[in-house]
Design an enzyme around this catalytic site. Sequence first.
Site, short mmCIF file in Angstrom:
data_model
loop_
_atom_site.label_atom_id
_atom_site.label_comp_id
_atom_site.label_asym_id
_atom_site.label_seq_id
_atom_site.Cartn_x
_atom_site.Cartn_y
_atom_site.Cartn_z
N ASN A 159 0.87 -1.17 0.00
CA ASN A 159 0.00 0.00 0.00
C ASN A 159 0.91 1.23 0.00
OD1 ASN A 159 -1.77 2.06 0.55
ND2 ASN A 159 -2.36 1.33 2.59
N TRP A 160 1.03 1.84 -1.15
CA TRP A 160 1.98 2.95 -1.28
C TRP A 160 1.41 4.26 -0.73
CZ3 TRP A 160 4.37 2.06 -6.88
CH2 TRP A 160 4.99 0.81 -6.90
N LYS A 161 0.16 4.25 -0.32
CA LYS A 161 -0.50 5.43 0.25
C LYS A 161 -0.27 6.65 -0.67
CE LYS A 161 -0.29 3.27 4.72
NZ LYS A 161 -0.18 3.39 6.17
N HIS A 171 -9.62 1.03 4.79
CA HIS A 171 -8.35 1.20 5.52
C HIS A 171 -8.59 2.14 6.71
CE1 HIS A 171 -4.29 2.49 6.49
NE2 HIS A 171 -3.87 1.40 5.87
N GLU A 185 -6.98 4.53 7.86
CA GLU A 185 -6.78 5.96 7.57
C GLU A 185 -8.03 6.54 6.89
OE1 GLU A 185 -3.04 5.54 5.51
OE2 GLU A 185 -2.10 5.01 7.41
N GLU A 202 -5.62 -5.19 10.43
CA GLU A 202 -4.62 -4.16 10.68
C GLU A 202 -4.93 -3.43 11.98
OE1 GLU A 202 -2.54 -2.88 6.78
OE2 GLU A 202 -4.27 -1.60 7.10
N GLY A 222 2.15 2.22 10.85
CA GLY A 222 3.08 3.34 10.72
C GLY A 222 3.74 3.75 12.02
N SER A 246 3.14 -2.24 10.37
CA SER A 246 4.60 -2.27 10.59
C SER A 246 5.23 -3.62 10.25
CB SER A 246 4.94 -1.86 12.03
OG SER A 246 4.50 -0.53 12.27
N GLY A 283 2.72 -1.17 4.38
CA GLY A 283 2.75 0.24 4.04
C GLY A 283 4.18 0.70 3.82
N GLY A 284 4.78 1.29 4.85
CA GLY A 284 6.11 1.90 4.75
C GLY A 284 7.15 1.03 4.05
#
Length: 258
Positions: free
Chosen positions: A14-16, A101, A103, A173, A179, A219, A240-241
Amino acid sequence: MPTRKDRRPVVAGNWKMHKTAAEAQALARELRNALGVVRDQVEVVLAPPFTALYPVGKALEDSNLYLAAQNCHAEAQGAFTGEVSAPMLKDVGCRYVILGHSERRQLFGETDEGVNRKVKAVFAAGLLPIVCVGETLQEREGGRTLEVVSRQLAGGLAGLDAAAAARAVIAYEPVWAIGTGKTATSAQAQEVHAHIRGWVAQAFGKEVAAAVRIQYGGSVKPDNAAELLGQPDVDGALVGGASLKAADFAAIVKAAFA
Ligand code: PGA
């Protein structure tokens, strides 16, 4: 009953809101080169921002790496300024859409009901949803994790038939792990994943529960991926990251079939 081995792990990046179109295409090319060998054992999915879907899709052509969007609108078309529909995502080459998600839930007010409308729109367009669920720190500390996850599943997957439910991907999640560098322990993840599979068995039957893939997200890094992905009910990761660095994401994918 299918065993864990019958469920092909699915690892999604997930490159956000990161990467220009050119940067995203370069990363996709790098990943395609790095992952060519493992692509059949593990389903690999890349979810760049909307503006990079087309160029990333081009970079993935004739590969087994799949394209995903990070959101969509519930309607197929109409006067919805700034929105993108599921048929548009299908047209640009997507196979998956990440929905619900945390977010989106926390920053953009998405509800279980809204997620459900999008899930149905995604299926109607011939796409597959990655439906995210997970508790906040406060909910975990209040002992409400399983109740919250059950509510999100009941809301998000309402009205699906068994065939659709079996093809959906569920991503667990925990919000407190996204994150933050804090990862759920493998035991914490397995407990919730087993609960999710049990919930699916109740709602859609044992066969669907045995087939549905449940990703862990929050994470995930090269050094914790093998332990998390080694749990019996963890069928992949939503990253993600660490998905923004080709070497890290490739290492996580490799952990999924170790
Ligand atoms: P993270 O994000 O890996 O950076 O924690 C996971 C996600 O939001 O899907």
